[in-house]
Design a protein around this motif. Structure first.
Motif, PDB file in Angstrom:
ATOM      1  N   ARG A 115      18.847   2.868 -15.873  1.00 48.76           N
ATOM      2  CA  ARG A 115      18.651   2.752 -14.440  1.00 48.76           C
ATOM      3  C   ARG A 115      17.299   3.345 -14.077  1.00 48.76           C
ATOM      4  NH1 ARG A 115      21.683  -0.730 -11.830  1.00 48.76           N
ATOM      5  NH2 ARG A 115      20.975   0.311  -9.936  1.00 48.76           N
ATOM      6  N   VAL A 116      16.517   2.609 -13.314  1.00 49.24           N
ATOM      7  CA  VAL A 116      15.234   3.126 -12.845  1.00 49.24           C
ATOM      8  C   VAL A 116      15.248   3.145 -11.321  1.00 49.24           C
ATOM      9  CG1 VAL A 116      13.973   2.376 -14.878  1.00 49.24           C
ATOM     10  CG2 VAL A 116      14.141   0.855 -12.905  1.00 49.24           C
ATOM     11  N   ILE A 117      14.562   4.139 -10.771  1.00 42.77           N
ATOM     12  CA  ILE A 117      14.541   4.335  -9.328  1.00 42.77           C
ATOM     13  C   ILE A 117      13.096   4.445  -8.874  1.00 42.77           C
ATOM     14  CG2 ILE A 117      15.161   5.906  -7.448  1.00 42.77           C
ATOM     15  CD1 ILE A 117      17.576   6.750  -9.161  1.00 42.77           C
ATOM     16  N   VAL A 118      12.785   3.752  -7.793  1.00 39.70           N
ATOM     17  CA  VAL A 118      11.514   3.941  -7.103  1.00 39.70           C
ATOM     18  C   VAL A 118      11.849   4.665  -5.807  1.00 39.70           C
ATOM     19  CG1 VAL A 118       9.480   2.861  -6.102  1.00 39.70           C
ATOM     20  CG2 VAL A 118      10.593   1.826  -8.103  1.00 39.70           C
ATOM     21  N   GLN A 119      11.242   5.830  -5.620  1.00 42.06           N
ATOM     22  CA  GLN A 119      11.578   6.649  -4.463  1.00 42.06           C
ATOM     23  C   GLN A 119      10.331   7.077  -3.718  1.00 42.06           C
ATOM     24  OE1 GLN A 119      12.992  10.722  -5.827  1.00 42.06           O
ATOM     25  NE2 GLN A 119      13.133   9.563  -7.727  1.00 42.06           N
ATOM     26  N   GLN A 120      10.563   7.460  -2.479  1.00 44.94           N
ATOM     27  CA  GLN A 120       9.498   7.922  -1.598  1.00 44.94           C
ATOM     28  C   GLN A 120       8.686   9.033  -2.266  1.00 44.94           C
ATOM     29  OE1 GLN A 120      11.181  10.036   1.661  1.00 44.94           O
ATOM     30  NE2 GLN A 120       9.306  10.082   2.875  1.00 44.94           N
ATOM     31  N   ARG A 121       7.380   8.973  -2.085  1.00 44.32           N
ATOM     32  CA  ARG A 121       6.518  10.044  -2.582  1.00 44.32           C
ATOM     33  C   ARG A 121       6.355  11.093  -1.494  1.00 44.32           C
ATOM     34  NH1 ARG A 121       0.492   9.450  -5.366  1.00 44.32           N
ATOM     35  NH2 ARG A 121       0.064  11.703  -5.544  1.00 44.32           N
ATOM     36  N   LEU A 122       6.798  12.298  -1.793  1.00 44.93           N
ATOM     37  CA  LEU A 122       6.718  13.397  -0.843  1.00 44.93           C
ATOM     38  C   LEU A 122       5.391  14.130  -0.984  1.00 44.93           C
ATOM     39  CD1 LEU A 122      10.317  14.849  -1.280  1.00 44.93           C
ATOM     40  CD2 LEU A 122       9.490  13.405   0.592  1.00 44.93           C
ATOM     41  N   PRO A 123       4.942  14.794   0.058  1.00 47.33           N
ATOM     42  CA  PRO A 123       3.694  15.574  -0.043  1.00 47.33           C
ATOM     43  C   PRO A 123       3.902  16.828  -0.885  1.00 47.33           C
ATOM     44  CG  PRO A 123       4.742  15.954   2.083  1.00 47.33           C
ATOM     45  CD  PRO A 123       5.530  14.856   1.415  1.00 47.33           C
ATOM     46  N   GLY A 124       2.812  17.385  -1.368  1.00 53.58           N
ATOM     47  CA  GLY A 124       2.872  18.637  -2.107  1.00 53.58           C
ATOM     48  C   GLY A 124       2.869  18.438  -3.605  1.00 53.58           C
ATOM     49  N   ALA A 125       2.914  19.559  -4.319  1.00 58.34           N
ATOM     50  CA  ALA A 125       2.894  19.575  -5.788  1.00 58.34           C
ATOM     51  C   ALA A 125       3.727  20.754  -6.258  1.00 58.34           C
ATOM     52  CB  ALA A 125       1.451  19.708  -6.283  1.00 58.34           C
TER      53      ALA A 125
ATOM     54  N   THR B 175      14.045  15.733   0.867  1.00 57.47           N
ATOM     55  CA  THR B 175      14.311  14.907  -0.314  1.00 57.47           C
ATOM     56  C   THR B 175      13.686  13.534  -0.119  1.00 57.47           C
ATOM     57  OG1 THR B 175      16.393  13.988   0.550  1.00 57.47           O
ATOM     58  CG2 THR B 175      16.532  16.075  -0.643  1.00 57.47           C
ATOM     59  N   ALA B 176      13.520  12.832  -1.219  1.00 55.99           N
ATOM     60  CA  ALA B 176      12.871  11.523  -1.190  1.00 55.99           C
ATOM     61  C   ALA B 176      13.896  10.402  -1.047  1.00 55.99           C
ATOM     62  CB  ALA B 176      12.061  11.320  -2.470  1.00 55.99           C
ATOM     63  N   ARG B 177      13.639   9.473  -0.160  1.00 55.83           N
ATOM     64  CA  ARG B 177      14.499   8.297  -0.018  1.00 55.83           C
ATOM     65  C   ARG B 177      14.350   7.387  -1.231  1.00 55.83           C
ATOM     66  NH1 ARG B 177      11.955   8.505   4.846  1.00 55.83           N
ATOM     67  NH2 ARG B 177      10.609   6.777   4.208  1.00 55.83           N
ATOM     68  N   HIS B 178      15.477   6.831  -1.697  1.00 58.95           N
ATOM     69  CA  HIS B 178      15.442   5.826  -2.751  1.00 58.95           C
ATOM     70  C   HIS B 178      15.073   4.483  -2.126  1.00 58.95           C
ATOM     71  CE1 HIS B 178      18.141   8.095  -5.863  1.00 58.95           C
ATOM     72  NE2 HIS B 178      17.141   8.816  -5.410  1.00 58.95           N
TER      73      HIS B 178
ATOM     74  N   GLY C 113       0.780  -1.228   0.000  1.00 51.01           N
ATOM     75  CA  GLY C 113       0.000   0.000   0.000  1.00 51.01           C
ATOM     76  C   GLY C 113       0.813   1.280   0.000  1.00 51.01           C
ATOM     77  N   ARG C 114       2.126   1.200   0.238  1.00 54.24           N
ATOM     78  CA  ARG C 114       2.947   2.409   0.210  1.00 54.24           C
ATOM     79  C   ARG C 114       2.912   3.028  -1.190  1.00 54.24           C
ATOM     80  NH1 ARG C 114       8.486   0.911   0.772  1.00 54.24           N
ATOM     81  NH2 ARG C 114       7.799  -1.236   0.349  1.00 54.24           N
ATOM     82  N   ARG C 115       2.912   4.349  -1.242  1.00 50.57           N
ATOM     83  CA  ARG C 115       2.870   5.060  -2.521  1.00 50.57           C
ATOM     84  C   ARG C 115       4.240   5.677  -2.790  1.00 50.57           C
ATOM     85  NH1 ARG C 115      -2.084   8.968  -2.616  1.00 50.57           N
ATOM     86  NH2 ARG C 115      -1.954   8.627  -4.858  1.00 50.57           N
ATOM     87  N   SER C 116       4.729   5.520  -4.025  1.00 52.50           N
ATOM     88  CA  SER C 116       6.064   5.975  -4.389  1.00 52.50           C
ATOM     89  C   SER C 116       6.039   6.589  -5.775  1.00 52.50           C
ATOM     90  CB  SER C 116       7.059   4.799  -4.338  1.00 52.50           C
ATOM     91  OG  SER C 116       7.143   4.252  -3.034  1.00 52.50           O
ATOM     92  N   VAL C 117       7.218   6.999  -6.235  1.00 54.81           N
ATOM     93  CA  VAL C 117       7.367   7.603  -7.558  1.00 54.81           C
ATOM     94  C   VAL C 117       8.418   6.813  -8.334  1.00 54.81           C
ATOM     95  CG1 VAL C 117       7.933   9.689  -8.855  1.00 54.81           C
ATOM     96  CG2 VAL C 117       6.774   9.878  -6.641  1.00 54.81           C
ATOM     97  N   LEU C 118       8.092   6.465  -9.569  1.00 56.78           N
ATOM     98  CA  LEU C 118       8.993   5.734 -10.459  1.00 56.78           C
ATOM     99  C   LEU C 118       9.606   6.715 -11.450  1.00 56.78           C
ATOM    100  CD1 LEU C 118      10.091   3.072 -11.796  1.00 56.78           C
ATOM    101  CD2 LEU C 118       7.980   3.069 -13.146  1.00 56.78           C
ATOM    102  N   THR C 119      10.937   6.709 -11.548  1.00 58.43           N
ATOM    103  CA  THR C 119      11.647   7.566 -12.498  1.00 58.43           C
ATOM    104  C   THR C 119      12.813   6.796 -13.091  1.00 58.43           C
ATOM    105  OG1 THR C 119      13.230   8.464 -10.890  1.00 58.43           O
ATOM    106  CG2 THR C 119      11.120   9.621 -11.113  1.00 58.43           C
ATOM    107  N   GLU C 120      13.358   7.338 -14.169  1.00 51.03           N
ATOM    108  CA  GLU C 120      14.665   6.897 -14.626  1.00 51.03           C
ATOM    109  C   GLU C 120      15.703   7.804 -14.005  1.00 51.03           C
ATOM    110  OE1 GLU C 120      15.288   6.350 -18.777  1.00 51.03           O
ATOM    111  OE2 GLU C 120      13.453   5.208 -19.077  1.00 51.03           O
ATOM    112  N   GLY C 121      16.874   7.270 -13.718  1.00 46.44           N
ATOM    113  CA  GLY C 121      17.899   8.107 -13.107  1.00 46.44           C
ATOM    114  C   GLY C 121      19.128   7.308 -12.749  1.00 46.44           C
ATOM    115  N   ARG C 122      20.001   7.957 -11.986  1.00 44.75           N
ATOM    116  CA  ARG C 122      21.253   7.346 -11.583  1.00 44.75           C
ATOM    117  C   ARG C 122      21.120   6.826 -10.158  1.00 44.75           C
ATOM    118  NH1 ARG C 122      25.824  11.353 -11.470  1.00 44.75           N
ATOM    119  NH2 ARG C 122      24.291  12.457 -10.215  1.00 44.75           N
ATOM    120  N   SER C 123      21.318   5.540  -9.977  1.00 46.10           N
ATOM    121  CA  SER C 123      21.244   4.992  -8.624  1.00 46.10           C
ATOM    122  C   SER C 123      22.333   5.583  -7.743  1.00 46.10           C
ATOM    123  CB  SER C 123      21.367   3.465  -8.665  1.00 46.10           C
ATOM    124  OG  SER C 123      22.584   3.074  -9.248  1.00 46.10           O
TER     125      SER C 123
END
Length: 297
Positions: free
Chosen positions: A92-102, A79-82, A53-63
């Motif tokens: 390289r793809v990273i799933v990181q913590q979803r932070l509040p706000g927009a 900042t968001a934890r990887h 159920g945790r919500r995160s953000v998927l991006t491409e990037g450098r681990s």
């Protein structure tokens, strides 16, 4: 105006979230659930949910940017934890913590002051880390998928003239950025999250590097010029304290980066806007508040 050259320049592919999620499942056994695209970003990001159920953000990037993000967070920068990094089909793809706000829907002096305070926290964060070679600003040769020179050379007479000025800066001052600060490298409003007027996140640390935190302020100034000139004064007061060499080199880099990217990914109106901004800060034709200083390091 000189007619732009009609050429299909290489473009950076957008994030294919469904395919990447399938490949992450194949590689790691973790099945993420796609919730939808995240707003903003040039390459794209997606909101995902873990099986728990945790919500995160998927991006491409450098681990390898993860330790720098952690260091920024320890210094008080949101900042968001990887949470997961994987090598998927050459990227390289990273799933990181979803932070509040927009991302902010408007810029004001309060937000600029918060960004300046965040920039202050980047000072000296890498003093205790062995220094690699200086970060390249790509003023004399292509960057890795960005800061390409040939699109400017061939797009129009105006972009070619800008490229000549970028090359002149590189020839005069070199193409390296030195320093012991942590540099975000893409410090602009699109990479900021706010909630009720308070900054809740600084995201997209993919380009983070060692160098001079004032580079980020030049990037921020570039983005605001021509659209929010009323907000530039406090940024200019910070930048008045650095040398002309640094100001010119940093401005030349962001000029090259933004015009090249716009030529390859956006319309002519966008290209013309960034050309106008770029031209305002090079060869002594600086915006108000940018005092010309001796050519000292």
């Amino acid at each position: 105006m000189t007619e732009a050259v009609d050429r299909a320049w290489p473009r950076t592919a957008r994030l294919d979230a469904p395919q990447i999620i399938d490949r992450i499942a194949d590689i790691t056994g973790v099945r993420l659930i796609l919730e939808g695209p995240a707003p903003g970003g040039e390459v794209g990001a997606a909101y995902v949910r873990w099986p728990d159920g945790r919500r995160s953000v998927l991006t491409e990037g450098r681990s390898r940017s993860g330790p720098l993000v952690d260091r920024a967070r320890q210094a008080g920068i949101p900042t968001a934890r990887h949470e997961l990094a994987a090598h998927v089909d050459g990227a390289r793809v990273i799933v990181q913590q979803r932070l509040p706000g927009a991302p902010p829907d408007r810029m004001d002096q309060t937000l600029v002051r918060q960004l300046l305070a965040l920039n202050d926290r980047l000072a000296g964060l890498l003093l205790d880390v062995p220094a690699p070679k200086p970060s390249d600003l790509y003023l004399t040769a292509d960057g890795p998928g960005f800061c390409l020179h040939q699109p400017l050379a061939e797009h129009s007479a105006r972009s070619a003239a800008l490229l000549a000025r970028v090359h002149a800066v590189g020839a005069a001052y070199g193409s390296a950025m030195i320093g012991d600060d942590l540099v975000h490298f893409d410090f602009h409003p699109g990479n900021v999250l706010v909630d009720a007027g308070r900054v809740t996140g600084l995201i997209d640390w993919d380009g983070a590097t060692r160098g001079d935190r004032h580079f980020d302020l030049v990037t921020l100034r570039f983005w605001l010029t021509g659209r929010h000139d009323e907000l530039l004064a406090p940024i200019d007061r910070r930048l008045d304290g650095i040398s002309r060499r640094r100001r010119d080199a940093y401005w030349a880099h962001i000029s090259l980066r933004m015009v090249d990217w716009s030529i390859r990914h956006h319309d002519e109106t966008t290209v013309e806007h960034w050309l106008t901004v770029a031209e305002s800060g090079l060869d002594g034709d600086r915006p108000p508040g940018w005092a010309v200083r001796p050519l000292s390091a």
